[in-house]
Design an enzyme around this catalytic site. Structure first.
Site, mmCIF file in Angstrom:
data_model
loop_
_atom_site.group_PDB
_atom_site.id
_atom_site.type_symbol
_atom_site.label_atom_id
_atom_site.label_comp_id
_atom_site.label_asym_id
_atom_site.label_seq_id
_atom_site.Cartn_x
_atom_site.Cartn_y
_atom_site.Cartn_z
ATOM 1 N N LYS A 85 -67.145 60.411 4.117
ATOM 2 C CA LYS A 85 -67.931 59.921 5.259
ATOM 3 C C LYS A 85 -67.035 59.683 6.470
ATOM 4 O O LYS A 85 -67.405 60.036 7.608
ATOM 5 C CB LYS A 85 -68.667 58.644 4.871
ATOM 6 C CG LYS A 85 -69.754 58.871 3.828
ATOM 7 C CD LYS A 85 -70.245 57.557 3.227
ATOM 8 C CE LYS A 85 -71.247 57.810 2.096
ATOM 9 N NZ LYS A 85 -71.648 56.573 1.392
ATOM 10 N N GLN A 128 -71.547 50.308 0.627
ATOM 11 C CA GLN A 128 -71.314 51.276 -0.455
ATOM 12 C C GLN A 128 -71.735 50.685 -1.793
ATOM 13 O O GLN A 128 -71.309 49.595 -2.161
ATOM 14 C CB GLN A 128 -69.828 51.662 -0.505
ATOM 15 C CG GLN A 128 -69.512 52.805 -1.442
ATOM 16 C CD GLN A 128 -70.090 54.133 -0.967
ATOM 17 O OE1 GLN A 128 -70.092 54.426 0.216
ATOM 18 N NE2 GLN A 128 -70.584 54.925 -1.893
ATOM 19 N N ASP A 149 -78.325 53.940 6.482
ATOM 20 C CA ASP A 149 -78.651 54.451 5.148
ATOM 21 C C ASP A 149 -80.163 54.551 4.948
ATOM 22 O O ASP A 149 -80.632 55.204 4.017
ATOM 23 C CB ASP A 149 -78.057 53.535 4.067
ATOM 24 C CG ASP A 149 -76.799 54.127 3.445
ATOM 25 O OD1 ASP A 149 -76.663 55.361 3.490
ATOM 26 O OD2 ASP A 149 -75.971 53.370 2.923
#
Length: 934
Positions: A56, A100, A125
Site C-alpha cells: 500500500k 490494518q 477502507d
C-alpha cells in the site's frame, strides 16, 4: 469454445494509479504544498500484515500520496488505540485512515468499534457503519469498500454490460460478498447472494452472467458451476501445497482456474486479479477524500445557512430579541465557514475558541477585504457603532451572500454591572447569546487579570526581598540547590546575558556579579504597574499596600485599574503568535531602577509564567450574529489609554477564512480621532494590514449636540431639540462629522457615512447630512435601519461598502516612526483633532526625554484623551480649530509597543453609580435564565 479472456487486475490497477498520479499532480497546482495524506495504523507486527502495508505504501508513494505506517505496540489498550485514531481523525493533513486487520494485541480490542472509530470522511477502507449504510441505500457518495469496488471496476473494464445482467455473489462477508452484491444491484444487475446454507448452489451459479466468488474455500467453484461465456471474478486467496514450487506451495483462488478457463468468457487470475485492484481502489478512495478536502480549502463561498429574522413592532428590548432567536450549534457554524474540527475548542454549544493553527493551514490563502467601523464624536448614549457593525455584517453575510466576519472586542464586566450596559450591539443587529458575550465568555479577561496581578505580586515581593537581604543570601535563594544540583533557569540565563555575564555555572560568579544579578534596585517612585480587577470599584483608585507587620514597614501608595486597562490586554490584542506574545510580555516595563534604566517583566523572571496563564486567551472566540453569521470576539483594550481595538490574531484568522472576495469588518473604539487613528497608526502598523474602507457611524442626535444642542444625559429624557426636526442645529453640528470624514481620508481610505436612523429623525435632516458628507468627500452616505430591521436595514450600506472596497487601496500611515515623540503627537493632534499645537507639561517633557534616551523614541504614540470632544475638555463640542492640546504625562507600554501621552486625567478605574445595574440583575433559579441584564 475458446479460452476465457484474462482480466488482468495488475494492468487495470496500473492504469488507475497513472490516472491518480495525474490527479494528485493537479491538486498541487490548485493549492501550493497540498498533498493527499494516508495513515496505515497497525497494532503489533504480523509479517503477513507488513507485506500488505508495504504494498500500500509503495502504491501510494508512486501516486504522490504522503503515506505513513503508524505502528503501535502489542501492549496498546482499546482506549489508547481509540485516542490515536481520534488524533488522526482531527489531523487536516490526513485524508485517509486504514486500520490494518487483524489486530495483533495482548489485550482484547473490539475490531468493529475500532473501524467505526475512524471518521466516515476518512474511512478509505469503506468499513464504517455509516459508509456501509450509505451503500445499502444506494448512496454511492461515501467511500466504497475497496475489494468489491475493484471487482465492479474489473467487470466494467471487461466491456460486459452490467445493467440487466443476472449476477450471483458467492459469499456474504462484510468485506466482500455483501457490499459486492449491493454494488452490482445499484449498477442495475439482478443479484442473488449465495452462502454455505444455499441449496442447489451449482444450479444457481450456473445461471449467472456475472459470478463473483468470495467464499474462502480453495478451488471450490468448478467449471461445471459456470455458465458458458460468463464473467468470473475470483476474490479468494488460498495457499495450496505444490511440490513443484521451491516454496512448496502456491496461491490459488476460490475458483478452479484451469476448469473455469475453458468455460468462462472473462476470468480474473489469482494472484494478479482482484488483489492489485483492492490496493488501487484504496488509493482512489484516498485521492477522492483529499479532493473533497481540497475543494473545501479552495472553495470561495461558505456553505453558510443564515437564521431567519422576524422583526416585531414596536421593537422589543435587546434581551427579548436575543432570546427569541435560537443560535446555531457553534460546531455547525464553524464547519460552515471552513474550520476543521481540531481547530475548534467548544465551550458548550454556543461559543468556541479557534486554534491559531488555522493560520498555518491557510497561510497561502489570499486575504479578504478589511473594513474598519468608527464613529463621530459620540453623545454619552453612544451612537450605535457596534450595532451598525453587526447590521453591516448581517447584511453582507445573510443578504448579500458574501463571506463576512465581524471582529469585535470583548466587553468588560465593569459597564455591564455599572450603567453603560453591554456591547453586543442592539435591536435586530447584535451578537448572541448576549448574556455570554457580556459576561465571562471563555475567561480571557480573567486570564489577563491573573497574569497582571501575578506580575504585580512578583514586583512588590522582589522589592521586599531585596530590602531585607544581603547580596549573597539573596543570590543563593534565587539560585538554590535542588537535589544537589544548582543551575540557572532559562529566564535567569537571559538576565545574565542582559548584564553581559557569559558564565553559566552559578558558583562561578564573583561577589560583584552576585549583586548585579540579584538586585534589580527598583525605584518605588517610578513603578507604573498596577493591580487590576474586572469590576467598577472607586475605592481602589488609591490604596496603600504593605501595611501588614510581615512586610516590615515596606509600604507604598498605588491603585487598581479595571482589567481591560492592563497593558497585558493591549499585548494580547497586538500579538501575532505565541512567540510574539511572549516577547511582548518580556518587554513590558514595570518601573525604572535607581539609575534610570527600565525594569521589565523578564527581569522579574515572570515571562514564562505569564505566557502559561495567557496561552489559551490568545485564541479568539467564535460566536454568531442574530442572523447566524460568524463573529470573532477577542481582546478589549481601553480606547483611552490603549489602542481600543480587537486583536490582530482575530482579524488575521477572519481575513483568511473569508477569502479574497470576503469581508472582515472590525470596530475601533470611540470616535475616529481616538480609536480609528490608533487602529491605523498602531494596529495596522503592527499587523501590516491595509484597511480597504472606513464606515463612519453618525446620528442626527450627535450632530445636533455638536451644533449647540442641550446636554445629553444617560437616564434623563431627551430635550425636544432632539425629538423634533431642527435643521439649524444639524447644520451647525456638521463640522464635527466633516472632521471625522477628513480623518478617514487622511489615511487614504474611502469613507462610507452610515446614518444610524432614530425614530425622531426626519427625511430632511437625513438629506442635509448626506449632502454635506458627500460634498466633504465621503465615498457614500446612506441611512441604515438595522436596529429595527436587522441586516435587511443595512443592505444599502453593504452595497456601498462593497463598492468602496473595489476601489484601489490607497491606505497610508499618518507618520513615520523616526519622528521625535513630540512631533508625532503634533501630527496626530493637528490632523485628527484640528489642534494648533501640543504643549508638554514639565513632567511630561522630562519623561519624553527619559523615554527617548531609553530607546523608546521610535515607538508609535497612543494619545489618551477624552472621547466626548476633539479637545482635551469633554465640555467643548463641535469641531474647534487651532486650540492647544496639553499633555500632562507620558509613559511607555513597551510590551504593547507604544508610548502613551496623557491629555488630562483619564480614569482607569470607573466607579459604580448610585443605582447601578446590579439592582436589576438576578438569576431565575427555576429556569436558569439571567434576568434584568438589559
Amino acid at each position: 469454445m475458446s479460452e476465457a479472456k484474462i482480466i488482468s487486475g495488475t494492468a487495470v490497477a496500473k492504469s488507475i494509479r497513472e490516472e491518480l498520479r495525474n490527479e494528485v499532480a493537479g491538486m498541487g497546482k490548485q493549492l501550493a504544498n497540498f498533498v493527499p495524506g494516508l495513515r496505515i495504523v497497525q497494532v503489533g507486527g504480523r509479517e503477513d500484515s507488513n507485506v500488505y502495508i508495504r504494498m500500500k505504501i509503495k502504491a501510494a508513494t508512486e501516486i504522490g500520496i504522503d503515506a505513513a505506517h503508524v505502528q503501535l505496540p502489542r501492549s496498546i489498550t482499546e482506549v489508547e488505540l481509540l485516542d490515536k485514531i481520534n488524533d488522526l481523525n482531527e489531523d487536516p493533513r490526513v485524508h485517509g485512515i486504514i486500520v490494518q486487520m487483524p489486530l495483533d494485541c495482548d489485550s482484547p480490542i473490539d475490531s468493529h468499534r475500532i473501524t467505526d472509530a475512524v471518521s466516515p470522511e476518512k474511512d478509505v477502507d469503506g468499513l464504517h457503519t455509516v459508509n456501509e449504510g450509505r451503500l445499502a441505500i444506494g448512496d454511492l457518495g461515501g467511500f466504497l469498500p475497496c475489494t468489491p469496488w475493484g471487482c465492479l471496476e474489473l467487470i466494467r473494464r471487461s466491456g460486459v454490460e452490467i445493467a440487466g445482467a443476472r449476477a450471483v455473489v458467492l459469499g456474504r462477508s462484510k468485506i466482500v460478498g455483501t457490499p459486492a452484491a449491493e454494488l452490482l444491484k445499484w449498477a442495475n444487475a439482478t443479484v442473488t447472494v449465495c452462502h454455505s446454507k444455499t441449496r442447489n448452489l451449482e444450479e444457481i451459479t450456473r445461471s449467472a452472467d456475472i459470478l463473483v466468488v468470495g467464499i474462502g474455500v480453495a478451488e471450490m467453484v468448478k467449471g461445471s458451476w459456470i455458465k458458458p461465456g460468463a464473467v468470473v471474478i475470483d476474490c479468494g486467496i488460498n495457499v495450496k501445497s505444490d511440490a513443484s514450487k521451491a516454496s512448496g506451495s502456491r496461491l490459488v483462488g476460490d475458483v478452479d482456474y484451469e476448469e473455469a478457463l475453458q468455460v468462462a468468457g472473462h476470468l480474473t487470475p489469482v494472484p494478479g486479479g482482484v488483489g492489485p485492484m483492492t490496493v488501487a481502489m484504496l488509493m482512489k478512495n484516498t485521492v477522492r477524500s483529499a479532493a473533497r478536502s481540497l475543494e473545501r480549502q479552495v472553495r470561495t463561498q461558505w456553505t453558510l445557512q443564515p437564521l431567519p429574522l422576524k422583526p416585531l413592532r414596536p421593537v422589543p428590548s435587546d434581551i427579548v430579541i436575543a432570546r427569541a432567536q435560537k443560535p446555531k450549534d457553534i460546531a455547525v457554524l464553524a464547519k460552515e465557514i471552513g474550520l476543521d474540527a481540531r481547530e475548534v475548542s467548544l465551550y458548550g454549544n454556543k461559543k468556541a475558541k479557534i486554534s491559531l493553527s488555522v493560520l498555518e493551514r491557510l497561510a497561502d490563502k489570499e486575504a479578504g477585504h478589511y473594513v474598519v467601523v468608527a464613529g463621530m464624536t459620540p453623545t454619552p448614549l453612544g451612537e450605535g457603532k457596534t450595532t451598525t457593525l453587526m447590521g453591516l455584517v448581517q447584511a453582507l453575510g445573510a443578504h448579500k451572500q458574501r463571506n463576512t466576519m465581524a471582529a469585535l472586542r470583548q466587553p468588560s464586566q465593569g459597564p455591564t454591572f455599572g450603567i453603560k450596559g453591554g456591547a453586543a450591539g442592539g435591536g435586530y443587529a447584535q451578537v448572541i447569546p448576549m448574556e455570554e458575550f457580556n459576561l465571562h465568555l471563555t475567561g480571557d479577561i480573567h486570564a489577563v487579570s491573573a497574569a497582571n496581578n501575578l506580575l504585580a505580586a512578583q514586583l512588590d515581593t522582589r522589592i521586599f526581598h531585596e530590602n531585607t537581604q544581603k547580596d549573597k543570601p539573596l543570590y543563593d535563594r534565587l539560585v538554590p540547590k535542588v537535589k544537589g544540583e544548582r543551575k540557572f533557569s532559562n529566564i535567569q540565563l537571559r538576565r545574565l546575558q542582559k548584564l553581559g555575564i557569559t558564565k553559566t555555572d552559578p558558583d562561578s560568579l564573583t561577589e560583584e556579579e552576585y549583586g548585579a544579578f540579584a538586585r534589580l534596585d527598583i525605584d518605588p517612585e517610578t513603578i507604573m504597574w498596577e493591580r487590576v480587577v474586572d469590576i467598577n470599584d472607586r475605592y481602589l483608585r488609591s490604596i496603600t499596600i504593605g501595611q501588614s507587620p510581615t512586610e516590615k514597614g515596606i509600604s507604598r501608595e498605588t491603585r487598581f485599574s479595571i482589567s481591560v486597562a492592563s497593558e497585558i490586554m493591549a499585548v494580547l490584542a497586538l500579538s501575532r503568535c505565541l512567540e510574539d506574545m511572549k516577547r511582548r510580555l518580556a518587554d513590558m516595563v514595570v518601573a525604572f531602577d535607581k539609575r534610570g534604566k527600565p525594569v521589565t517583566a523578564d527581569d522579574l523572571g515572570v515571562t514564562g509564567a505569564l505566557a502559561v496563564l495567557l496561552k489559551d486567551a490568545l485564541e479568539p472566540n467564535l460566536m454568531q450574529s442574530l442572523e447566524g453569521t460568524p463573529v470573532l470576539v477577542h481582546a478589549g483594550p481601553f480606547a483611552n489609554i490603549a489602542h481600543g481595538c480587537n486583536s490582530i490574531i482575530a482579524d488575521e484568522i477572519g481575513l483568511k477564512l473569508v477569502g479574497k472576495d470576503g469581508f472582515v469588518c472590525t470596530e475601533a473604539g470611540f470616535g475616529s480621532d481616538i480609536g480609528m487613528e490608533k487602529f491605523c497608526n498602531i494596529k495596522c502598523r503592527t499587523s501590516g494590514r491595509k484597511p480597504n474602507a472606513m464606515v463612519l457611524v453618525a446620528t442626527v442626535r450627535a450632530i445636533k449636540m455638536h451644533g449647540g444642542g442641550a446636554p445629553v444625559t444617560p437616564g434623563a429624557p431627551l430635550n425636544k431639540q432632539y425629538t423634533e426636526e431642527n435643521l439649524e442645529l444639524v447644520q451647525k453640528g456638521l463640522p464635527n462629522l466633516l472632521q471625522h470624514i477628513a480623518n478617514g481620508k487622511a489615511f487614504g481610505m474611502p469613507v462610507v457615512v452610515s446614518l444610524n436612523a432614530h425614530s425622531a429623525d426626519t427625511p430632511a435632516e437625513h438629506e442635509l447630512v448626506k449632502k454635506a458628507a458627500l460634498e466633504a468627500g465621503a465615498f457614500a452616505a446612506v441611512v441604515a435601519t438595522h436596529w429595527a430591521d436587522g441586516g435587511a436595514g443595512a443592505v444599502e450600506l453593504a452595497d456601498a461598502v462593497i463598492k468602496a472596497c473595489e476601489q484601489g487601496n490607497q491606505f497610508r500611515l499618518l507618520y513615520d516612526l523616526e519622528l521625535p515623540l513630540l512631533d508625532k503627537m503634533n501630527k496626530i493632534a493637528k490632523t485628527m483633532y484640528g489642534a494648533g499645537k501640543v504643549v508638554l507639561s514639565p513632567a511630561a517633557e522630562e519623561k519624553v526625554k527619559r523615554l527617548t534616551e531609553a530607546g523608546f523614541g521610535n515607538l508609535p504614540i497612543c494619545m489618551s484623551k477624552v472621547s466626548g470632544s476633539f479637545t482635551g475638555d469633554a465640555k467643548i463640542k463641535g469641531a474647534p480649530k487651532d486650540f492647544t492640546l496639553d499633555v500632562e504625562d507620558v509613559y511607555v507600554s513597551a510590551g504593547a509597543g507604544f508610548v502613551v501621552a496623557m491629555c488630562g486625567e483619564v480614569t482607569k478605574m470607573p466607579g459604580l453609580p448610585t443605582r447601578p445595574a446590579i439592582y436589576d440583575i438576578d438569576l431565575n433559579t427555576e429556569t436558569g435564565q439571567i434576568e434584568g441584564l438589559f
